[in-house]
Motif scaffolding. Structure first.
Motif, PDB file in Angstrom:
ATOM      1  N   VAL A  40       0.852  -1.190   0.000  1.00 60.83           N
ATOM      2  CA  VAL A  40       0.000   0.000   0.000  1.00 60.83           C
ATOM      3  C   VAL A  40       0.888   1.240   0.000  1.00 60.83           C
ATOM      4  CG1 VAL A  40      -1.779   1.243   1.292  1.00 60.83           C
ATOM      5  CG2 VAL A  40      -1.799  -1.244   1.249  1.00 60.83           C
ATOM      6  N   ALA A  41       0.592   2.195  -0.879  1.00 60.74           N
ATOM      7  CA  ALA A  41       1.348   3.447  -0.936  1.00 60.74           C
ATOM      8  C   ALA A  41       1.038   4.300   0.286  1.00 60.74           C
ATOM      9  CB  ALA A  41       0.985   4.211  -2.214  1.00 60.74           C
ATOM     10  N   SER A  61      -0.935   5.267  -5.818  1.00 63.61           N
ATOM     11  CA  SER A  61      -0.640   3.838  -5.924  1.00 63.61           C
ATOM     12  C   SER A  61      -0.116   3.425  -7.288  1.00 63.61           C
ATOM     13  CB  SER A  61      -1.891   3.036  -5.602  1.00 63.61           C
ATOM     14  OG  SER A  61      -2.890   3.285  -6.570  1.00 63.61           O
ATOM     15  N   GLY A  62      -0.691   3.958  -8.338  1.00 63.71           N
ATOM     16  CA  GLY A  62      -0.320   3.513  -9.674  1.00 63.71           C
ATOM     17  C   GLY A  62      -0.946   2.181 -10.028  1.00 63.71           C
ATOM     18  N   ASP A  63      -0.999   1.261  -9.084  1.00 63.98           N
ATOM     19  CA  ASP A  63      -1.665  -0.024  -9.290  1.00 63.98           C
ATOM     20  C   ASP A  63      -1.962  -0.634  -7.925  1.00 63.98           C
ATOM     21  OD1 ASP A  63       0.772  -0.860  -8.367  1.00 63.98           O
ATOM     22  OD2 ASP A  63       1.383  -1.872 -10.188  1.00 63.98           O
ATOM     23  N   GLY A  64      -2.368  -1.879  -7.919  1.00 62.74           N
ATOM     24  CA  GLY A  64      -2.612  -2.544  -6.650  1.00 62.74           C
ATOM     25  C   GLY A  64      -3.982  -2.274  -6.063  1.00 62.74           C
ATOM     26  N   ARG A  83     -16.851  -4.850  -3.926  1.00 61.33           N
ATOM     27  CA  ARG A  83     -15.736  -5.275  -3.082  1.00 61.33           C
ATOM     28  C   ARG A  83     -14.472  -4.606  -3.597  1.00 61.33           C
ATOM     29  NH1 ARG A  83     -19.027  -5.610  -0.050  1.00 61.33           N
ATOM     30  NH2 ARG A  83     -20.284  -7.400   0.415  1.00 61.33           N
ATOM     31  N   ILE A  84     -13.842  -3.845  -2.730  1.00 62.13           N
ATOM     32  CA  ILE A  84     -12.621  -3.120  -3.064  1.00 62.13           C
ATOM     33  C   ILE A  84     -11.453  -3.911  -2.493  1.00 62.13           C
ATOM     34  CG2 ILE A  84     -11.342  -0.961  -2.737  1.00 62.13           C
ATOM     35  CD1 ILE A  84     -14.183   0.293  -2.079  1.00 62.13           C
ATOM     36  N   GLN A  85     -10.417  -4.117  -3.302  1.00 63.83           N
ATOM     37  CA  GLN A  85      -9.218  -4.778  -2.804  1.00 63.83           C
ATOM     38  C   GLN A  85      -8.034  -3.846  -3.001  1.00 63.83           C
ATOM     39  OE1 GLN A  85      -8.386  -8.720  -4.230  1.00 63.83           O
ATOM     40  NE2 GLN A  85      -6.358  -8.732  -3.298  1.00 63.83           N
TER      41      GLN A  85
END
Length: 187
Positions: A40-41, A61-64, A83-85
């Motif tokens: 996690v950023a 974050s850019g991604d993830g 659902r958020i991951q």
């Protein structure tokens, strides 16, 4: 005015209620939803209430980040069924809350200090920490002072990790509403 359920490995699930229009998600202790830094950023994402509902957008974050198994690039509306991951953690919007009580003290000095902080007077934070300590609330005072110290430290600094760990220890015994009300992002 919504509730977020956070679940993840090694942590019991917990519910966080927010009475604000923007909620930050990241590894910084000043984020509204704090997740471990490995995946996690520092400030990873933002949940923002708008006329369209609750929007999720990537910040640093850019991604993830995924919603219902799909990667999130552009801002996306999220609701109760989504659902958020983020990294190894799952977040879900549980319900809208009609009105949450504001977390404020009964002492007029404390109320004035909190209002000054909410308006962006960051120098009031240390004054408030002194006030809390003078009134026997040493845990909250240490929490505020440690937040300020961490904001000027580099994450590579050895003391930064220890500071983050201590902030997390302190946060367990401090009301989430109070922490959220006094959250401060790095400038």
């Amino acid at each position: 005015m919504f509730v977020v359920l956070v679940t993840g490995p090694g942590r019991p699930h917990h519910r966080l209620a927010f009475d604000k229009t923007e909620v930050t998600i990241g590894s910084l202790p000043s984020c509204d939803i704090v997740l471990p830094p490995r995946t996690v950023a520092r400030v990873h994402a933002l949940l923002a209430r708008s006329r369209a509902g609750i929007m999720l957008r990537s910040v640093g974050s850019g991604d993830g980040m995924w919603v219902n198994g799909r990667p999130v690039g552009a801002p996306v509306a999220v609701g109760i069924s989504d659902r958020i991951q983020i990294g190894a953690y799952q977040l879900a919007i549980e319900r809208a809350v009609e009105r949450l009580p504001r977390i404020v003290g009964v002492d007029p000095v404390e109320i004035a200090l909190i209002e000054a902080i909410e308006k962006g007077d960051h120098s009031s934070r240390l004054v408030y920490a002194d006030w809390l300590e003078a009134h026997g609330q040493t845990t909250r005072a240490e929490f505020l002072r440690l937040q300020e110290t961490l904001l000027v430290m580099e994450p590579e600094d050895a003391a930064f990790a220890a500071g983050i760990a201590r902030l997390r220890e302190l946060s367990v015994s401090i009301d989430a509403g109070w922490r959220g009300q006094l959250a401060r992002l790095p400038t």
